[in-house]
Motif scaffolding. Sequence first.
Motif: not given
Length: 454
Positions: A365-375
């Motif tokens: 999830r950290g990588a998802t957040l770092a990628s700029g994902a909006r959810s």
Amino acid sequence: MGVSITFLGAAGTVTGSKYLVRHGNQSLLVDCGLFQGYKQLRLRNWAPLPIVPDQVDAVLLTHAHLDHSGYLPLLAKEGYRGPIYASAGTRDLCRVLLPDSGHIQEEDAAFANRHGFSKHSPALPLYTRQDALDCLPLIKAVPHGNTFQPLPNWRATFHPAGHILGASSILLEVAGRRILFSGDLGRPDDTLMNPPAPAPQADTVLIESTYGDRTHPQDNLLAELGPALQRLAARGGVAVVPVFAVGRAQALLHAIAQLKVRGALPHGLPVFLDSPMAVHTTHLFEQHPGEHRLSKSEVHAMTHTATMVQSTDESKALAARHGPMVILSASGMATGGRVLHHLAHHAGNHRNMVILTGYQSPGTRGATLASGARSVRIHGRDVEVQAEIVQLESASAHADANQLLDWLRSSPSRPDQVYVVHGDPDAADTMRGRIEHELHWRALVPEHGSTWPC
């Protein structure tokens, strides 16, 4: 018969460290970690090892992070009864991390069953808190620098590696061969930990490559963290900070304490450390003064700069508080634990902030957040992300690519071969290339499950 090594983890990936060393009819496991990140990697935790646990004669641990130690409860549950050798700091941290890991798995499984979002019925933990407690008596502490025999005619020596409390590189000597396991190497300029010891002479070297394709920025942690928290305080928001309970949490607490002393943050800005594991780890700095750079007064400031949150009820009560405030909570890549509840509660508000404090393994999830994902998907539902995402580039406890090469150069002589491990494919292959071109040493990136001579 020669000495061989089988790469059961941290080969082609940055997680799941396990190296099986064999000679004759004896075998020894260096590290026994959990796979984290992508689901296909996490599924390996549920697959049986290619060796029966009671056929492993001894285990050596480089350090206590779960991707190096977190499989131990399962190994013992499945029949391993031999010794587990580690430094005193690693032993003490395992006493905190492993039961907490089991407890979190039990909590996550129970939560999944209550809310019905698991594909398994019922959802089960990989192991329980009791399983972890059962394996702890097997851990035997050995001081850094003391050579001992983990098996008859095998010699091992732990050398300080920086990184976190107790972290070690391991020199293993068997059948006339010297095999050096770097473990996770710390930074020579780390704000908390002492620098790694120089690399001893070895015939075979396993070098980690977490940051094998990059170098750390010149900015220090205070220069990055201070402005972010100033913005947060000015708008009255809540910062959720996923942290590794061991190392990263303490680095952030130390930095916040320094910022408050310098007047760069309001003294009244509330800070909460919501992780029993991180709370216990923070106090271990008082018991291992020789392994870190902090003075007694700095350790006192670090342990008193935040409200220590222990119980689940205390953690839930944070949801009723308004900002500004800072919540540090495990885990560092937002893979589980209490931080998920804080993210679910606060990520949707634009006044809030999520501060990522280091390397985020792909698939987390950290990588998802770092990628700029909006959810981001949490507990079976998609959570909207409106909060400001801040990724600290200077908070890493790992040596960067140049520092890894400098550590290799510190060896008194050239090894026969270097195996590049514990890195994502790009990082590992970049490090392999630099070792070959700059040091002119033979290097390769082993595949998962492959066996090579030592």
